[in-house]
Design an enzyme around this catalytic site. Structure first.
Site, PDB file in Angstrom:
ATOM      1  N   ASP A  70       0.960  -1.309   0.061  1.00 43.51           N
ATOM      2  CA  ASP A  70      -0.032   0.010  -0.015  1.00 43.51           C
ATOM      3  C   ASP A  70       0.926   1.249  -0.005  1.00 43.51           C
ATOM      4  OD1 ASP A  70       0.918  -0.040   2.662  1.00 43.51           O
ATOM      5  OD2 ASP A  70      -1.234  -0.669   3.459  1.00 43.51           O
ATOM      6  N   ASN A 138      -9.665  -1.011  12.314  1.00 44.22           N
ATOM      7  CA  ASN A 138     -10.757  -1.227  11.952  1.00 44.22           C
ATOM      8  C   ASN A 138     -10.947  -2.406  11.088  1.00 44.22           C
ATOM      9  OD1 ASN A 138      -9.333  -0.536   9.609  1.00 44.22           O
ATOM     10  ND2 ASN A 138     -10.613   1.172   8.903  1.00 44.22           N
ATOM     11  N   HIS A 140      -8.727  -3.281   8.388  1.00 44.58           N
ATOM     12  CA  HIS A 140      -8.400  -3.176   7.164  1.00 44.58           C
ATOM     13  C   HIS A 140      -7.090  -4.331   7.028  1.00 44.58           C
ATOM     14  CE1 HIS A 140      -5.693   0.394   8.098  1.00 44.58           C
ATOM     15  NE2 HIS A 140      -4.999  -0.673   8.322  1.00 44.58           N
ATOM     16  N   GLU A 145      -9.858  -0.728   3.295  1.00 51.28           N
ATOM     17  CA  GLU A 145     -10.726  -0.163   4.288  1.00 51.28           C
ATOM     18  C   GLU A 145     -11.982  -0.829   4.287  1.00 51.28           C
ATOM     19  OE1 GLU A 145      -8.911   1.599   6.684  1.00 51.28           O
ATOM     20  OE2 GLU A 145      -8.939   3.548   6.072  1.00 51.28           O
TER      21      GLU A 145
HETATM   22  C1  GLP Z   1      -1.520   0.515   8.374  1.00 52.41           C
HETATM   23  C2  GLP Z   1      -0.999   0.022   7.142  1.00 52.41           C
HETATM   24  C3  GLP Z   1      -1.264  -1.515   7.162  1.00 52.41           C
HETATM   25  C4  GLP Z   1      -0.655  -2.056   8.424  1.00 52.41           C
HETATM   26  C5  GLP Z   1      -1.845  -1.604   9.548  1.00 52.41           C
HETATM   27  C6  GLP Z   1      -1.271  -2.017  10.954  1.00 52.41           C
HETATM   28  O1  GLP Z   1      -2.672   1.464   8.267  1.00 52.41           O
HETATM   29  N1  GLP Z   1      -1.996   0.549   5.933  1.00 52.41           N
HETATM   30  O2  GLP Z   1      -0.298  -2.014   6.033  1.00 52.41           O
HETATM   31  O3  GLP Z   1      -0.334  -3.243   8.408  1.00 52.41           O
HETATM   32  O4  GLP Z   1      -2.248  -0.342   9.184  1.00 52.41           O
HETATM   33  O5  GLP Z   1      -0.424  -0.961  11.498  1.00 52.41           O
HETATM   34  P1  GLP Z   1       0.626  -1.208  12.583  1.00 52.41           P
HETATM   35  O6  GLP Z   1       1.431  -2.502  12.379  1.00 52.41           O
HETATM   36  O7  GLP Z   1       1.252  -0.011  12.870  1.00 52.41           O
HETATM   37  O8  GLP Z   1      -0.404  -1.486  13.609  1.00 52.41           O
END
Ligand code: GLP
Length: 244
Positions: A70, A138, A140, A145
């Protein structure tokens, strides 16, 4: 296809080690693996372990291809906040993955068309070998999303207020977080031969249980991992899972 294997570990340190074992095994069995390495905070200890193993000669990443998960839209390439930059610092450079072995998401031109072309190319390349994913608060995966169906393609998305709030922790304040992004589609993540989903911390407890035990559907995109075609392993720490 089978239900995800859920591995409950003590804490984020153990999660990094256990996940490194899983990833090392996956790459040992498929040396020229295509790997999706999520950014976010959760996989950082895993990547540090992988880099140390590579450095020690235990693990060869030369033939690996990295596939970007992403990216925010509207940032200059040199901007400190690009997710490509984060992937580069945490995964590509430490693992010495050459530029020509990186598949980036489209960011320019007509993005609807570019994402369609990306998906057509993805179909011809076949399934991702290994997707290393984190879990959004959430539900995702990448920036898929809610609501995102299991067939959701690679596309541009508007980030939700919850995601912007969570991502503010990476860059400063919510005003520092771009509001639009491009994400690899659910269809490719769910088709991966192996998925390792990493979840740590109490803030993820509610969504971890909803994703793995609640109704399967677009409101919690990660819930579709329970119907994924490949082998899915969830590594979750006690703070995120509880003691049961
Ligand atoms: C982010 C990214 C994801 C990531 C997720 C969890 O928004 N888009 O690719 O895996 O949310 O992030 P974190 O590991 O910092 O909790």
């Amino acid at each position: 296809m089978g239900l995800p294997r859920i591995m409950v570990v003590d804490d984020a340190d153990e999660l990094g080690r256990v996940a490194a074992d899983l990833v090392t095994d996956a790459i040992a069995s498929t040396p020229a693996a295509s790997v999706v390495p999520a950014t976010g905070r959760t996989p950082m200890k895993l990547y540090a372990h992988l880099a140390a193993r590579r450095e020690a000669g235990l693990f060869d990443t030369t033939p690996v291809t990295a596939v970007q998960l992403d990216e925010y839209l509207g940032l200059a390439n040199s901007d400190r906040r690009t997710l490509f930059g984060w992937m580069d610092r945490s995964f590509l450079q430490p693992l010495c993955i050459a530029d020509e072995r990186v598949i980036r998401l489209p960011l320019d031109g007509d993005l609807d068309e570019a994402c369609d072309a990306y998906d057509r190319d993805r179909e011809t390349r076949g399934p991702i070998d290994l997707a290393i994913l984190g879990l959004g608060e959430n539900g995702h995966l990448g920036f898929n999303e809610p609501p995102s169906g299991s067939e959701a393609p690679t596309r541009t998305v508007e980030l939700s207020p919850m995601t912007i709030a969570a991502n503010a922790g990476y860059w400063g304040t919510e005003a520092d977080v771009p509001t639009r992004a491009v994400t690899m589609g659910m269809r490719h993540l769910l088709a991966a031969r192996t998925v390792v989903l990493l979840v740590t911390g109490e803030r993820k407890r509610s969504i971890a249980h909803r994703a793995l035990e609640g109704p399967i559907g677009p409101e919690i995109p990660a819930s579709f991992l329970r119907e994924a075609t490949g082998e899915v392993t969830v590594v979750v720490d006690r703070a995120a899972w509880g003691d049961r």
